[in-house]
Design an enzyme around this catalytic site. Sequence first.
Site, PDB file in Angstrom:
ATOM      1  N   LYS A  66       0.858  -1.181   0.000  1.00 45.73           N
ATOM      2  CA  LYS A  66       0.000   0.000   0.000  1.00 45.73           C
ATOM      3  C   LYS A  66       0.897   1.235   0.000  1.00 45.73           C
ATOM      4  O   LYS A  66       1.651   1.455   0.944  1.00 45.73           O
ATOM      5  CB  LYS A  66      -0.921   0.019   1.214  1.00 45.73           C
ATOM      6  CG  LYS A  66      -1.893   1.186   1.210  1.00 45.73           C
ATOM      7  CD  LYS A  66      -2.765   1.189   2.440  1.00 45.73           C
ATOM      8  CE  LYS A  66      -3.747   2.361   2.371  1.00 45.73           C
ATOM      9  NZ  LYS A  66      -3.082   3.670   2.282  1.00 45.73           N
ATOM     10  N   ASP A  70       1.851   5.314  -0.146  1.00 45.31           N
ATOM     11  CA  ASP A  70       1.371   6.559   0.463  1.00 45.31           C
ATOM     12  C   ASP A  70       1.545   7.689  -0.535  1.00 45.31           C
ATOM     13  O   ASP A  70       2.430   8.527  -0.416  1.00 45.31           O
ATOM     14  CB  ASP A  70       2.165   6.834   1.752  1.00 45.31           C
ATOM     15  CG  ASP A  70       1.537   7.945   2.579  1.00 45.31           C
ATOM     16  OD1 ASP A  70       0.380   8.305   2.310  1.00 45.31           O
ATOM     17  OD2 ASP A  70       2.206   8.449   3.497  1.00 45.31           O
ATOM     18  N   GLU A 117       2.826   1.406   4.850  1.00 48.94           N
ATOM     19  CA  GLU A 117       1.440   1.761   5.146  1.00 48.94           C
ATOM     20  C   GLU A 117       0.561   0.533   5.344  1.00 48.94           C
ATOM     21  O   GLU A 117      -0.413   0.570   6.088  1.00 48.94           O
ATOM     22  CB  GLU A 117       0.857   2.602   4.005  1.00 48.94           C
ATOM     23  CG  GLU A 117       1.421   4.003   3.922  1.00 48.94           C
ATOM     24  CD  GLU A 117       0.982   4.855   5.076  1.00 48.94           C
ATOM     25  OE1 GLU A 117      -0.230   5.034   5.278  1.00 48.94           O
ATOM     26  OE2 GLU A 117       1.866   5.333   5.807  1.00 48.94           O
TER      27      GLU A 117
END
Length: 343
Positions: free
Chosen positions: A52, A54, A194
């Site tokens: 994931k 950012d 993340e």
Amino acid sequence: MAGLLGTLPEGQRRLLGAARPGAEVAARPMLATLSDRRDFSDADEAWVFERKLDGIRVLAVREGERVTLLSRSGRRLNDTYPEIVDALAAQECADFVLDGEIVAFSGGRTDFSRLQQRMGLTRREDVAASRVAVTYYVFDLLRLDGADTRGLPLRARKSLLRRAVAYRSPLRLTPHRNAGGAELLAEVCARGWEGLIAKRADGVYEPRRSSGWLKLKCSQGQEFVVGGFTEPAGSRVGLGALLLGHYEGGRLRYAGKVGTGFGRRTLLDLRERLDGLRVSGSPFDGPVREAGAHWVRPELVAQIAFSEWTRDGMLRHPRYLGLRDDKKPQDVVRERPSGHAAA
């Protein structure tokens, strides 16, 4: 059928459709659903796991000599990220729609606050002066050589994507793993990432929020709408705190205030923008008990990190990360896990 599409098995070629114009294909990106699921051992379901990132979601359209970068809300971003446009314009393939994330790095980690120094810049001299290098991590393929590829299984789309684009800086192919879950999430969280995005390996690309993509977060964080602010105290400049909310049933619900995560320059810049949005009444549904609050039109969206939600729907230990311009305020709702039980 020639080219890369001709390498697909016959059954997958039947899943291709004639693509509409690139901007239409990119108009509705697939969105992940927040989930607390950790067990992905079901043999009947195959998943792939991506980091994931950012950053900001960006869809890239190449039609002949023309390249267009679009935010998830449809805003054109060519002038903000000209090096990405140039890299895509130099590709041998001249007909594609890509989905991915633009990020900036700091200390080896994606850093949204650093990326924000590029967001909103539209002049090449300002972009160069920012000295913020960006990278476009590509993870999906929606159109290729006149065909709509969204009906293909994810693994097939990724195979085409890997071969359709030459990945040189600032373009990167988003890596993935074929196995994961609680242990992999713990590993990436320990690295300061993340979280993960889990995706059904045989899933099609759906132009909506879908349980075919699951968002597995290391910590809490999401976007909030700015509805007001308080005055600074002591030696602080600009403002004291931002008053935050999210939409629920078409009404802006108050979620608390954030007073940390700001630098001096950020405080002053925010105050200038907020003064231009001042209104006489609160945009929030229901009373907000903040002495001396100033109200603003709910047009700014801020990225906020926090530890948890309280029982009454307030944020605990919120921290400001930056403003976002890739999401409409009306689309900001409270993210809730999809209902999978944690392992």
